[in-house]
Motif scaffolding. Structure first.
Motif, PDB file in Angstrom:
ATOM      1  N   ARG A  62      11.793   3.094   4.125  1.00  0.00           N
ATOM      2  CA  ARG A  62      10.563   3.579   3.399  1.00  0.00           C
ATOM      3  C   ARG A  62       9.854   2.357   2.618  1.00  0.00           C
ATOM      4  NH1 ARG A  62       8.626   8.472   4.209  1.00  0.00           N
ATOM      5  NH2 ARG A  62       7.548   8.148   2.468  1.00  0.00           N
ATOM      6  N   LEU A  63      10.559   1.573   2.178  1.00  0.00           N
ATOM      7  CA  LEU A  63       9.940   0.176   1.658  1.00  0.00           C
ATOM      8  C   LEU A  63       9.351  -0.614   2.783  1.00  0.00           C
ATOM      9  CD1 LEU A  63       9.445  -1.369  -1.166  1.00  0.00           C
ATOM     10  CD2 LEU A  63      11.804  -2.590  -0.650  1.00  0.00           C
ATOM     11  N   GLU A  64       9.941  -0.793   3.788  1.00  0.00           N
ATOM     12  CA  GLU A  64       9.159  -1.684   4.894  1.00  0.00           C
ATOM     13  C   GLU A  64       7.965  -0.916   5.341  1.00  0.00           C
ATOM     14  OE1 GLU A  64      11.972  -2.248   7.908  1.00  0.00           O
ATOM     15  OE2 GLU A  64      13.425  -3.085   6.754  1.00  0.00           O
ATOM     16  N   MET A  65       7.931   0.446   5.245  1.00  0.00           N
ATOM     17  CA  MET A  65       6.802   1.132   5.620  1.00  0.00           C
ATOM     18  C   MET A  65       5.571   1.058   4.560  1.00  0.00           C
ATOM     19  SD  MET A  65       7.873   4.820   7.474  1.00  0.00           S
ATOM     20  CE  MET A  65       8.011   5.662   6.037  1.00  0.00           C
ATOM     21  N   PHE A  66       6.071   0.971   3.238  1.00  0.00           N
ATOM     22  CA  PHE A  66       5.177   0.661   2.177  1.00  0.00           C
ATOM     23  C   PHE A  66       4.552  -0.720   2.176  1.00  0.00           C
ATOM     24  CE2 PHE A  66       4.448  -0.849  -2.264  1.00  0.00           C
ATOM     25  CZ  PHE A  66       3.381   0.044  -2.628  1.00  0.00           C
ATOM     26  N   ILE A  67       5.460  -1.708   2.515  1.00  0.00           N
ATOM     27  CA  ILE A  67       4.909  -3.092   2.724  1.00  0.00           C
ATOM     28  C   ILE A  67       3.893  -3.105   3.861  1.00  0.00           C
ATOM     29  CG2 ILE A  67       5.577  -5.309   3.406  1.00  0.00           C
ATOM     30  CD1 ILE A  67       8.128  -4.665   1.623  1.00  0.00           C
ATOM     31  N   GLU A  68       4.168  -2.418   4.820  1.00  0.00           N
ATOM     32  CA  GLU A  68       3.547  -2.629   5.992  1.00  0.00           C
ATOM     33  C   GLU A  68       1.944  -1.925   5.735  1.00  0.00           C
ATOM     34  OE1 GLU A  68       4.191  -0.764  10.068  1.00  0.00           O
ATOM     35  OE2 GLU A  68       6.143  -1.401   9.653  1.00  0.00           O
ATOM     36  N   VAL A  69       2.129  -0.856   5.098  1.00  0.00           N
ATOM     37  CA  VAL A  69       0.607  -0.226   4.606  1.00  0.00           C
ATOM     38  C   VAL A  69       0.022  -1.144   3.636  1.00  0.00           C
ATOM     39  CG1 VAL A  69      -0.295   1.625   2.984  1.00  0.00           C
ATOM     40  CG2 VAL A  69       1.471   2.163   4.652  1.00  0.00           C
ATOM     41  N   ILE A  70       0.584  -1.653   2.778  1.00  0.00           N
ATOM     42  CA  ILE A  70       0.019  -2.911   1.940  1.00  0.00           C
ATOM     43  C   ILE A  70      -0.697  -3.922   2.707  1.00  0.00           C
ATOM     44  CG2 ILE A  70       0.096  -4.537   0.058  1.00  0.00           C
ATOM     45  CD1 ILE A  70       2.004  -2.529  -1.368  1.00  0.00           C
ATOM     46  N   ASP A  71       0.116  -4.512   3.542  1.00  0.00           N
ATOM     47  CA  ASP A  71      -0.395  -5.544   4.595  1.00  0.00           C
ATOM     48  C   ASP A  71      -1.565  -5.085   5.392  1.00  0.00           C
ATOM     49  OD1 ASP A  71       1.594  -7.299   3.819  1.00  0.00           O
ATOM     50  OD2 ASP A  71       3.063  -6.857   5.502  1.00  0.00           O
ATOM     51  N   HIS A  72      -1.711  -4.002   5.799  1.00  0.00           N
ATOM     52  CA  HIS A  72      -2.984  -3.684   6.786  1.00  0.00           C
ATOM     53  C   HIS A  72      -4.073  -3.028   5.720  1.00  0.00           C
ATOM     54  CE1 HIS A  72       0.407  -3.843   9.431  1.00  0.00           C
ATOM     55  NE2 HIS A  72      -0.313  -4.062  10.434  1.00  0.00           N
ATOM     56  N   LEU A  73      -3.897  -3.112   4.514  1.00  0.00           N
ATOM     57  CA  LEU A  73      -4.745  -2.740   3.544  1.00  0.00           C
ATOM     58  C   LEU A  73      -5.621  -3.549   3.310  1.00  0.00           C
ATOM     59  CD1 LEU A  73      -5.555   0.098   1.876  1.00  0.00           C
ATOM     60  CD2 LEU A  73      -4.369  -0.898   0.243  1.00  0.00           C
ATOM     61  N   ASP A  74      -7.200  -3.267   3.800  1.00  0.00           N
ATOM     62  CA  ASP A  74      -8.319  -4.170   3.212  1.00  0.00           C
ATOM     63  C   ASP A  74      -8.838  -3.879   1.768  1.00  0.00           C
ATOM     64  OD1 ASP A  74     -10.437  -6.017   3.066  1.00  0.00           O
ATOM     65  OD2 ASP A  74     -11.407  -5.282   4.750  1.00  0.00           O
ATOM     66  N   PRO A  75      -8.493  -5.045   0.908  1.00  0.00           N
ATOM     67  CA  PRO A  75      -8.647  -4.790  -0.569  1.00  0.00           C
ATOM     68  C   PRO A  75     -10.073  -4.464  -0.801  1.00  0.00           C
ATOM     69  CG  PRO A  75      -7.329  -6.969  -0.099  1.00  0.00           C
ATOM     70  CD  PRO A  75      -7.489  -6.377   0.995  1.00  0.00           C
ATOM     71  N   GLU A  76     -11.051  -5.156   0.045  1.00  0.00           N
ATOM     72  CA  GLU A  76     -12.417  -4.872  -0.342  1.00  0.00           C
ATOM     73  C   GLU A  76     -12.743  -3.639   0.296  1.00  0.00           C
ATOM     74  OE1 GLU A  76     -14.947  -8.215   0.779  1.00  0.00           O
ATOM     75  OE2 GLU A  76     -13.521  -9.701   0.282  1.00  0.00           O
ATOM     76  N   HIS A  77     -12.165  -2.974   0.938  1.00  0.00           N
ATOM     77  CA  HIS A  77     -12.582  -1.661   1.668  1.00  0.00           C
ATOM     78  C   HIS A  77     -11.551  -0.544   1.165  1.00  0.00           C
ATOM     79  CE1 HIS A  77     -14.613  -4.357   4.447  1.00  0.00           C
ATOM     80  NE2 HIS A  77     -15.481  -3.494   4.143  1.00  0.00           N
ATOM     81  N   ALA A  78     -10.486  -0.776   0.288  1.00  0.00           N
ATOM     82  CA  ALA A  78      -9.838   0.074  -0.194  1.00  0.00           C
ATOM     83  C   ALA A  78     -10.412   1.192  -1.219  1.00  0.00           C
ATOM     84  CB  ALA A  78      -8.464  -0.323  -0.737  1.00  0.00           C
ATOM     85  N   ASP A  79     -10.027   2.604  -0.905  1.00  0.00           N
ATOM     86  CA  ASP A  79     -10.858   3.514  -1.774  1.00  0.00           C
ATOM     87  C   ASP A  79      -9.656   4.164  -2.682  1.00  0.00           C
ATOM     88  OD1 ASP A  79      -9.596   5.244  -0.051  1.00  0.00           O
ATOM     89  OD2 ASP A  79     -11.631   5.816   1.043  1.00  0.00           O
ATOM     90  N   LEU A  80      -9.962   5.183  -3.640  1.00  0.00           N
ATOM     91  CA  LEU A  80      -9.280   5.785  -4.314  1.00  0.00           C
ATOM     92  C   LEU A  80      -7.723   6.572  -3.674  1.00  0.00           C
ATOM     93  CD1 LEU A  80      -8.526   6.101  -7.374  1.00  0.00           C
ATOM     94  CD2 LEU A  80     -10.008   7.998  -7.337  1.00  0.00           C
ATOM     95  N   GLU A  81      -8.417   6.835  -2.426  1.00  0.00           N
ATOM     96  CA  GLU A  81      -7.482   7.642  -1.633  1.00  0.00           C
ATOM     97  C   GLU A  81      -6.390   6.956  -1.420  1.00  0.00           C
ATOM     98  OE1 GLU A  81      -7.613   9.941   2.660  1.00  0.00           O
ATOM     99  OE2 GLU A  81      -9.227  10.686   1.128  1.00  0.00           O
ATOM    100  N   ASP A  82      -6.690   5.516  -0.900  1.00  0.00           N
ATOM    101  CA  ASP A  82      -5.848   4.597  -0.168  1.00  0.00           C
ATOM    102  C   ASP A  82      -4.707   4.299  -1.376  1.00  0.00           C
ATOM    103  OD1 ASP A  82      -6.672   4.215   2.179  1.00  0.00           O
ATOM    104  OD2 ASP A  82      -8.366   2.757   1.536  1.00  0.00           O
ATOM    105  N   ILE A  83      -5.351   4.043  -2.675  1.00  0.00           N
ATOM    106  CA  ILE A  83      -4.544   3.745  -3.696  1.00  0.00           C
ATOM    107  C   ILE A  83      -3.400   4.903  -3.980  1.00  0.00           C
ATOM    108  CG2 ILE A  83      -4.508   2.981  -6.126  1.00  0.00           C
ATOM    109  CD1 ILE A  83      -5.534   1.089  -4.146  1.00  0.00           C
ATOM    110  N   ASP A  84      -4.120   5.925  -4.046  1.00  0.00           N
ATOM    111  CA  ASP A  84      -3.407   7.332  -4.421  1.00  0.00           C
ATOM    112  C   ASP A  84      -2.039   7.416  -3.504  1.00  0.00           C
ATOM    113  OD1 ASP A  84      -4.629   8.212  -6.613  1.00  0.00           O
ATOM    114  OD2 ASP A  84      -6.037   9.472  -5.575  1.00  0.00           O
ATOM    115  N   ARG A  85      -2.530   7.148  -2.220  1.00  0.00           N
ATOM    116  CA  ARG A  85      -1.271   7.362  -1.047  1.00  0.00           C
ATOM    117  C   ARG A  85      -0.361   6.217  -1.419  1.00  0.00           C
ATOM    118  NH1 ARG A  85      -2.342   5.597   4.999  1.00  0.00           N
ATOM    119  NH2 ARG A  85      -3.624   4.062   3.954  1.00  0.00           N
ATOM    120  N   LEU A  86      -0.763   5.085  -1.827  1.00  0.00           N
ATOM    121  CA  LEU A  86       0.494   3.982  -2.287  1.00  0.00           C
ATOM    122  C   LEU A  86       1.346   4.608  -3.285  1.00  0.00           C
ATOM    123  CD1 LEU A  86      -1.777   0.688  -1.959  1.00  0.00           C
ATOM    124  CD2 LEU A  86       0.202   1.551  -0.323  1.00  0.00           C
TER     125      LEU A  86
END
Length: 64
Positions: free
Chosen positions: A18-42
């Motif tokens: 689960r932690l590896e999946m979390f890290i993968e999501v963060i690694d693929h997240l573009d901070p400039e295009h992240a929206d509230l839904e992305d943050i809520d998912r994290l």
């Protein structure tokens, strides 16, 4: 649904995955295009992991 995770090694493996999946999501997240839904998912992923840790701790204390 998956099988219940009951022994210590399986619980640790589950949490590591689960932690590896979390890290993968963060690694693929573009901070400039992240929206509230992305943050809520994290946040939800972290909350889910916290629930599992507490559940595993409770399971461990009932075994001893």
């Amino acid at each position: 649904m998956g099988k219940a995770v009951t022994n210590n090694d399986s619980q640790i493996s589950y949490l590591k995955n689960r932690l590896e999946m979390f890290i993968e999501v963060i690694d693929h997240l573009d901070p400039e295009h992240a929206d509230l839904e992305d943050i809520d998912r994290l946040i939800q992923m972290l909350d889910d992991m916290e629930v599992k840790v507490e559940q595993f701790k409770k399971d461990e204390s009932t075994v001893e």
